[in-house]
Design a protein around this motif. Structure first.
Motif, PDB file in Angstrom:
ATOM      1  N   PHE A   2      -6.500 -34.018  -3.627  1.00 31.65           N
ATOM      2  CA  PHE A   2      -5.366 -34.032  -2.701  1.00 31.65           C
ATOM      3  C   PHE A   2      -4.254 -33.173  -3.281  1.00 31.65           C
ATOM      4  N   MET A   3      -3.695 -32.288  -2.451  1.00 25.35           N
ATOM      5  CA  MET A   3      -2.617 -31.407  -2.914  1.00 25.35           C
ATOM      6  C   MET A   3      -1.388 -31.581  -2.035  1.00 25.35           C
ATOM      7  N   LEU A   4      -0.290 -31.917  -2.675  1.00 25.91           N
ATOM      8  CA  LEU A   4       1.008 -32.016  -2.014  1.00 25.91           C
ATOM      9  C   LEU A   4       1.803 -30.791  -2.449  1.00 25.91           C
ATOM     10  N   ALA A   5       1.688 -29.714  -1.683  1.00 25.84           N
ATOM     11  CA  ALA A   5       2.299 -28.447  -2.074  1.00 25.84           C
ATOM     12  C   ALA A   5       3.797 -28.606  -2.336  1.00 25.84           C
ATOM     13  N   HIS A   6       4.479 -29.332  -1.477  1.00 28.24           N
ATOM     14  CA  HIS A   6       5.909 -29.625  -1.622  1.00 28.24           C
ATOM     15  C   HIS A   6       6.089 -31.059  -1.146  1.00 28.24           C
ATOM     16  N   PRO A   7       6.147 -32.033  -2.043  1.00 29.37           N
ATOM     17  CA  PRO A   7       6.091 -33.434  -1.634  1.00 29.37           C
ATOM     18  C   PRO A   7       7.349 -33.981  -0.957  1.00 29.37           C
ATOM     19  N   VAL A   8       8.476 -33.307  -1.080  1.00 25.99           N
ATOM     20  CA  VAL A   8       9.711 -33.840  -0.514  1.00 25.99           C
ATOM     21  C   VAL A   8       9.561 -34.040   0.993  1.00 25.99           C
ATOM     22  N   GLY A   9       9.869 -35.240   1.434  1.00 22.49           N
ATOM     23  CA  GLY A   9       9.834 -35.560   2.854  1.00 22.49           C
ATOM     24  C   GLY A   9       8.477 -35.995   3.377  1.00 22.49           C
ATOM     25  N   VAL A  10       7.436 -35.966   2.543  1.00 22.29           N
ATOM     26  CA  VAL A  10       6.120 -36.419   2.995  1.00 22.29           C
ATOM     27  C   VAL A  10       6.151 -37.928   3.170  1.00 22.29           C
ATOM     28  N   THR A  11       5.672 -38.391   4.319  1.00 24.54           N
ATOM     29  CA  THR A  11       5.603 -39.819   4.611  1.00 24.54           C
ATOM     30  C   THR A  11       4.219 -40.139   5.135  1.00 24.54           C
ATOM     31  N   ILE A  12       3.501 -41.010   4.417  1.00 28.64           N
ATOM     32  CA  ILE A  12       2.188 -41.415   4.890  1.00 28.64           C
ATOM     33  C   ILE A  12       2.113 -42.931   4.960  1.00 28.64           C
ATOM     34  N   GLY A  13       1.532 -43.408   6.050  1.00 28.22           N
ATOM     35  CA  GLY A  13       1.468 -44.839   6.314  1.00 28.22           C
ATOM     36  C   GLY A  13       0.359 -45.546   5.568  1.00 28.22           C
ATOM     37  N   PHE A  14       0.447 -46.860   5.556  1.00 25.95           N
ATOM     38  CA  PHE A  14      -0.445 -47.686   4.761  1.00 25.95           C
ATOM     39  C   PHE A  14      -1.896 -47.656   5.222  1.00 25.95           C
ATOM     40  N   GLY A  15      -2.169 -47.276   6.441  1.00 26.43           N
ATOM     41  CA  GLY A  15      -3.532 -47.274   6.939  1.00 26.43           C
ATOM     42  C   GLY A  15      -4.176 -45.902   7.027  1.00 26.43           C
ATOM     43  N   LEU A  16      -3.520 -44.890   6.511  1.00 30.16           N
ATOM     44  CA  LEU A  16      -4.009 -43.513   6.602  1.00 30.16           C
ATOM     45  C   LEU A  16      -5.273 -43.318   5.766  1.00 30.16           C
ATOM     46  N   VAL A  17      -6.213 -42.543   6.295  1.00 30.87           N
ATOM     47  CA  VAL A  17      -7.429 -42.184   5.557  1.00 30.87           C
ATOM     48  C   VAL A  17      -7.454 -40.660   5.450  1.00 30.87           C
TER      49      VAL A  17
END
Length: 188
Positions: free
Chosen positions: A88-103
């Motif tokens: 998994f790559m977060l090129a620029h993580p600022v502002g990324v929001t992922i929910g608890f059920g995401l796959v």
């Protein structure tokens, strides 16, 4: 407690993420720790992976505390309970929001500000919150939003600022609000 035979451990997950940031480099804890101060996405990955493994082992409260740490250190919000594959790559993580059920599948890339949200903001009896399922090799552009239980097919690409309200086929390139297909990824 040990990992299921088909499930990578914390070390394997972190090293697979590191390999996305430093292709061709042999991963080690020393190399990870040296890169963390200068690669915010790798720091975010460490937090996400620790949170992911803690939640899987039944330590929900600790995973939630790491959620706060992610918000403070890198400005990313990871809901405990997501399932994220290797690389998994977060090129620029600022502002990324992922929910608890995401796959999320393997070798997926998020640009800055990506949001994967539930369809409904309020919790009502009988209403099921659905989160996205993202296939292997998907690229998601900056500030894209995935709403509800959409499925993003393997190798698809979501353009920047797109709002995805329906499933995206394998290898498709989608853009816009709402997102619509504009092409096909040749390298998918």
């Amino acid at each position: 407690m040990t990992n299921a035979p088909d499930q990578p451990g914390f070390r394997e997950l972190v090293f697979s993420d590191f390999a996305r940031y430093r292709p061709g480099s042999e991963p080690s804890w020393l190399k990870v720790l040296v890169r963390v101060p200068s690669v915010p996405g790798l720091l975010a990955s460490l937090i996400l992976r620790a949170q992911q493994r803690l939640f899987e082992k039944g330590h929900g409260r600790l995973a939630d505390q790491l959620r706060t740490l992610g918000n403070v250190l890198v400005g990313a919000d990871f809901g405990a309970g997501m399932k994220v594959g290797t690389g998994f790559m977060l090129a620029h993580p600022v502002g990324v929001t992922i929910g608890f059920g995401l796959v999320i599948g393997d070798d997926v890339t998020f640009a800055g500000g990506v949001t994967c949200a539930a369809r409904y903001y309020d919790d009502k009896p009988g209403r099921v919150q659905e989160f996205a399922t993202i296939g292997d090799g998907v690229l998601i552009g900056a500030n894209a939003v995935l709403v509800g239980g959409v499925t993003i097919g393997r190798g698809a690409m979501i353009g920047a600022n797109s709002v995805v309200l329906s499933d995206v086929p394998e290898g498709a390139v989608v853009m816009g609000s709402p997102a619509r297909r504009v092409g096909t990824r040749e390298d998918a």
